[in-house]
Design a protein around this motif. Structure first.
Motif, PDB file in Angstrom:
ATOM      1  N   ALA A   1     -89.100 -16.865 -41.969  1.00  0.00           N
ATOM      2  CA  ALA A   1     -89.306 -15.841 -40.943  1.00  0.00           C
ATOM      3  C   ALA A   1     -89.470 -16.470 -39.564  1.00  0.00           C
ATOM      4  N   VAL A   2     -90.114 -17.635 -39.498  1.00  0.00           N
ATOM      5  CA  VAL A   2     -90.240 -18.353 -38.222  1.00  0.00           C
ATOM      6  C   VAL A   2     -88.856 -18.682 -37.679  1.00  0.00           C
ATOM      7  N   VAL A   3     -87.976 -19.153 -38.560  1.00  0.00           N
ATOM      8  CA  VAL A   3     -86.608 -19.471 -38.154  1.00  0.00           C
ATOM      9  C   VAL A   3     -85.863 -18.206 -37.751  1.00  0.00           C
ATOM     10  N   ALA A   4     -86.041 -17.126 -38.515  1.00  0.00           N
ATOM     11  CA  ALA A   4     -85.364 -15.871 -38.206  1.00  0.00           C
ATOM     12  C   ALA A   4     -85.759 -15.357 -36.826  1.00  0.00           C
ATOM     13  N   GLU A   5     -87.025 -15.522 -36.471  1.00  0.00           N
ATOM     14  CA  GLU A   5     -87.470 -15.085 -35.143  1.00  0.00           C
ATOM     15  C   GLU A   5     -86.756 -15.861 -34.048  1.00  0.00           C
TER      16      GLU A   5
END
Length: 380
Positions: free
Chosen positions: A78-82
């Motif tokens: 999710a950090v990467v997706a953000e």
């Protein structure tokens, strides 16, 4: 159960991950590159995609090490997706990372194709998820593709990243629903509002395919993929909204009107503050959904529905406000505001609209209330 106090605190490793991805996107996927790729034939750069998988290793962070992934968690992804959302990364992010990879992971020990999963994690191949959904949930009644003798026949419309190398397809086989793998089918690209996120209609005519799972196993994998995809899409929406907020605040601090920065006017301050509230609220729901799926801290369907309902609406509102607060320049083709607004509108229609997810929340919380009158609430 995760500690509710620390649920939203990123570890030093996750903060380093965020900085590394942000730096890579700034250096390799600037606005000019995004515009060029959006108008290209494939919609993305395979070499850059391979670097995201091979060099950075961020396409399979939530995949267990024994399956060829990084062995992290969904919060890492999710950090990467953000960050991907902040940079408007063009390419099969949702189709491959958000949907196909989680479906394959869910099949571990059953119909998992380990070689395929490894190639997706490494960025050597791309995949799309040709499974119809109703408001972000799997509905077997929507499946019209049929499988007979190892071949698929039928059509799936509006497949995100539908021109990818391989497809995971839901199809009827006898009296059951199966999940099949194929690299065939006629791919018909669609004209989309957001050119950085391609869609296609896929048609099958006796197209050879291999069964990955049939019956309960297939439906469980599909459900898992839609949940993960919804959480990661929410995180991506947060990233886009945050980038628009940052750019708007920076512009308000430099744009002069009547001899002073427009950011000094109370009306502009209030609108920027409202945007900040929307972004922070959205981020909380998006990362709660990721934590809930990763650690079992809350009902997964409820957490994802709350995240999608909140983030879809927040991203659209922030993008629209950004266009307005940028004034005349915000309406031009040369400014990036329209790219984010198009992504916001497109994302809001994927995996269920905000209205559909609010209806789902009502069903889960109100319609599912106990006889004593109690209602379910998020516990994270």
């Amino acid at each position: 159960m995760a500690d509710a106090v620390t649920e939203f605190v990123l570890t030093p490793e996750q903060q380093d991950l965020r900085r590394a991805v942000r730096r890579f996107c700034a250096e390799r996927l600037g606005e000019d590159t995004v515009r060029r790729l959006a108008e290209s034939g494939t919609g993305h750069d395979p070499a850059l995609w391979a670097r995201l998988g091979g060099e950075l290793g961020v396409l399979g962070l939530a995949v267990p090490e024994e399956l060829g992934g990084a062995g992290g968690g969904l919060v890492d992804q999710a950090v990467v997706a953000e960050e991907f959302g902040a940079a408007l990364v063009p390419g099969p992010v949702l189709g491959t990372v958000g949907l196909a990879v989680p479906a394959l992971v869910a099949l571990a020990g059953a119909g998992l194709d380990e070689d395929l999963l490894a190639s997706l994690v490494e960025g050597a191949r791309t995949a799309a998820f040709a499974v119809p959904d109703r408001g972000g949930r799997f509905d077997p009644a929507l499946v019209t593709v049929t499988e007979t003798g190892g071949a698929l026949t039928g059509e799936v419309r509006h497949v995100v990243d539908g021109t990818a190398d391989v497809l995971l397809v839901a199809a009827r086989t006898g009296e059951e629903i199966g999940l099949f793998l194929t690299d065939g089918g006629e791919r018909i690209p669609l004209s989309t509002l957001d050119r950085t996120r391609r869609q296609a209609t896929v048609r099958f005519s006796a197209t050879p395919a291999r069964a990955l799972a049939v019956g309960a196993g297939a439906e469980q994998a599909i459900t898992a993929a839609l949940r993960v995809g919804g959480a990661l899409l929410a995180a991506e929406q947060v990233g886009g909204a945050q980038r628009m907020l940052d750019r708007t605040v920076a512009y308000a601090g430099t744009r002069l009107q009547f001899g002073r920065p427009i950011g000094s006017f109370q009306a502009v301050k209030h609108r920027c503050a409202d945007m900040l509230v929307l972004v922070e609220h959205a981020r909380s729901t998006a990362f709660h959904a990721a934590w809930a799926l990763q650690d079992g801290t809350d009902d997964p369907d409820l957490a994802v529905a709350v995240a999608q309902a909140t983030c879809s609406q927040a991203y659209q509102q922030v993008a629209q406000e950004s266009v307005q607060l940028h004034g005349g320049i915000g309406f031009t083709w040369e400014h990036a505001a329209h790219l984010y607004l198009k992504r916001a509108v497109t994302d809001a229609a994927l995996l269920g609209s905000a209205a559909e997810h609010r209806e789902r929340i009502a069903q889960l919380v109100l319609d599912g209330a106990s006889a004593s009158g109690g209602v379910r609430v998020a516990t994270g």
